[in-house]
Motif scaffolding. Structure first.
Motif, short mmCIF file in Angstrom:
data_model
loop_
_atom_site.label_atom_id
_atom_site.label_comp_id
_atom_site.label_asym_id
_atom_site.label_seq_id
_atom_site.Cartn_x
_atom_site.Cartn_y
_atom_site.Cartn_z
N UNK A 147 0.78 -1.22 0.00
CA UNK A 147 0.00 0.00 0.00
C UNK A 147 0.81 1.28 0.00
N UNK A 148 2.11 1.19 -0.24
CA UNK A 148 3.00 2.35 -0.18
C UNK A 148 3.43 2.75 -1.58
N UNK A 149 3.58 4.05 -1.79
CA UNK A 149 4.15 4.57 -3.03
C UNK A 149 5.53 5.12 -2.73
N UNK A 150 6.53 4.58 -3.40
CA UNK A 150 7.91 5.03 -3.26
C UNK A 150 8.34 5.65 -4.58
N UNK A 151 8.91 6.85 -4.53
CA UNK A 151 9.44 7.50 -5.72
C UNK A 151 10.95 7.27 -5.77
N UNK A 152 11.42 6.78 -6.91
CA UNK A 152 12.86 6.60 -7.14
C UNK A 152 13.29 7.70 -8.10
N UNK A 153 14.12 8.62 -7.61
CA UNK A 153 14.39 9.87 -8.30
C UNK A 153 15.87 9.99 -8.64
N UNK A 154 16.15 10.55 -9.82
CA UNK A 154 17.53 10.83 -10.20
C UNK A 154 17.61 11.22 -11.66
N UNK A 155 18.78 11.69 -12.06
CA UNK A 155 19.01 12.08 -13.45
C UNK A 155 18.96 10.87 -14.38
N UNK A 156 18.81 11.13 -15.66
CA UNK A 156 18.95 10.07 -16.66
C UNK A 156 20.35 9.49 -16.56
N UNK A 157 20.43 8.17 -16.64
CA UNK A 157 21.71 7.49 -16.59
C UNK A 157 22.17 7.10 -15.21
N UNK A 158 21.36 7.39 -14.17
CA UNK A 158 21.81 7.08 -12.82
C UNK A 158 21.52 5.63 -12.42
N UNK A 159 20.76 4.89 -13.23
CA UNK A 159 20.48 3.49 -12.94
C UNK A 159 19.07 3.20 -12.51
N UNK A 160 18.18 4.21 -12.53
CA UNK A 160 16.81 4.02 -12.03
C UNK A 160 16.07 2.94 -12.82
N UNK A 161 16.08 3.05 -14.15
CA UNK A 161 15.31 2.10 -14.96
C UNK A 161 15.89 0.69 -14.87
N UNK A 162 17.21 0.59 -14.81
CA UNK A 162 17.82 -0.74 -14.65
C UNK A 162 17.42 -1.36 -13.32
N UNK A 163 17.40 -0.55 -12.27
CA UNK A 163 16.96 -1.05 -10.97
C UNK A 163 15.51 -1.51 -11.04
N UNK A 164 14.65 -0.70 -11.67
CA UNK A 164 13.24 -1.07 -11.78
C UNK A 164 13.07 -2.39 -12.52
N UNK A 165 13.79 -2.57 -13.60
CA UNK A 165 13.65 -3.81 -14.37
C UNK A 165 14.23 -5.01 -13.64
N UNK A 166 15.26 -4.77 -12.83
CA UNK A 166 15.80 -5.89 -12.05
C UNK A 166 14.82 -6.32 -10.97
N UNK A 167 14.00 -5.39 -10.48
CA UNK A 167 12.99 -5.75 -9.48
C UNK A 167 11.91 -6.65 -10.06
N UNK A 168 11.71 -6.58 -11.37
CA UNK A 168 10.69 -7.40 -12.03
C UNK A 168 11.28 -8.63 -12.70
N UNK A 169 12.57 -8.85 -12.53
CA UNK A 169 13.20 -10.01 -13.16
C UNK A 169 13.45 -9.84 -14.64
#
Length: 335
Positions: free
Chosen positions: A45-67
């Motif tokens: 039930x929680x919303x967490x925002x993952x924030x940072x510039x392009x290229x900081x690894x946010x999208x890679x982290x998100x995709x690793x969380x989904x396998x």
């Protein structure tokens, strides 16, 4: 009289410990440390925002969380159990955790009707119930009402906001526990952005959904998140309740991101140097080559300039904390 025992903290719905993703470089080039020792929790039930510039690894982290990207180090746990990477386990997990992409036009097949787009997940997971009822219910929850008006439309017949709602409906149709939304409103007009953010908040309230929202926009985090995690060059550098992080930031990088918001007081902080390059992680604090605190002498005045340049920082723990991954702030310089 002894204190009553404290209830244990609730187990996160999704958590990482020491998560790393390294991509091999081209011949003769160094590898890219896209995610480097990340601890992160998302509770039910929680919303967490993952924030940072392009290229900081946010999208890679998100995709690793989904396998979708397999980590090279650390662990991902869902409801306390480690994520398994065989095909059957991943398929079952992805019925509970769904990805919402930035570009709804790219996420939708132009040759598929809305009905086919939303029903695709049901068919992949061999849903045996009422397919039409599930599709119309998901469309209604995503704010496309009456859903029957949209079933036979194609993506080019919809507005950008409607296409994003179809993408969200495609995620909702499997009744997941978690949405991972990668820049979910970046391609939308300002008025439509507010509608989609309001939709995500309503889904959290009505369905108990948790969400990890990946964004470069701290203003978006303020409007939607319970907690925020600020990422730089593969690491979380500051995390905590959104109000604390965005009203009293302690890390110089967080302060720089906040300074460029439209209503921010004072002059924007211009970061020197190039955006983060995961193939060239510097020694010491990985932000030091662009840090305004080091450049203007405040780190030297606090006696930590050499540490900034030469001493790496520990991984920031996942638990909500006011501690940033910053030598200067740890020395009391961010007060």
């Amino acid at each position: 009289m002894t204190d009553a025992p404290q209830d244990p903290a609730p187990e996160p719905l999704l958590s990482t410990r020491g998560l790393g993703v390294v991509f091999p470089g081209r011949p003769g080039a160094p590898p890219a440390r896209a995610v480097d020792g990340v601890d992160l929790d998302v509770h039910r039930g929680e919303i967490v925002a993952l924030v940072g510039e392009s290229g900081c690894g946010k999208s890679t982290l998100a995709r690793s969380l989904l396998g979708l990207v397999r980590p090279t180090a650390g662990t991902v746990r869902h409801a306390g159990a480690p994520l398994a990477y065989d095909g059957r386990s991943l398929k079952a997990y992805r019925s509970r955790a769904q990805l919402v992409l930035q570009d709804p036009s790219g996420a939708l097949n132009p040759r598929h009707t809305v009905y086919e787009a939303v029903a695709e997940g049901l068919r992949v997971h061999r849903h045996r119930g009422d397919e039409r009822g599930a599709v119309t219910g998901a469309l209604a929850r995503a704010g496309l009402r009456p859903p029957e008006r949209f079933l036979l439309r194609y993506p080019h017949e919809l507005s950008g906001g409607q296409r994003q709602r179809v993408v969200i409906a495609g995620a909702l149709v499997l009744e997941p526990e978690l949405l991972v939304a990668d820049e979910p409103v970046a391609s939308l007009d300002a008025s439509v952005r507010g509608e989609i953010l309001a939709l995500l908040l309503r889904l959290r309230t009505e369905l108990g959904l948790a969400a990890l929202v990946v964004t470069h926009d701290l203003g978006l985090a303020w409007n939607i998140a319970d907690r925020v995690a600020v990422m730089y060059l593969g690491r979380i550098v500051e995390t905590g309740p959104v109000e604390r992080v965005l009203t009293a930031p302690r890390h110089p990088y967080t302060r720089a991101l906040l300074s460029v918001l439209p209503d921010a007081p004072g002059e924007p902080v211009v970061l020197a140097g190039e955006p983060p390059d995961p193939t060239r992680v510097p020694a010491g604090c990985r932000f030091h080559v662009r840090c305004p605190v080091l450049a203007d002498g405040r780190a030297a005045a606090a006696g930590v300039a050499d540490h900034c340049r030469n001493r790496d920082l520990p991984v920031l723990p996942a638990a909500p904390t006011a501690a940033p991954a910053c030598h200067w702030a740890a020395a009391g310089g961010a007060g």
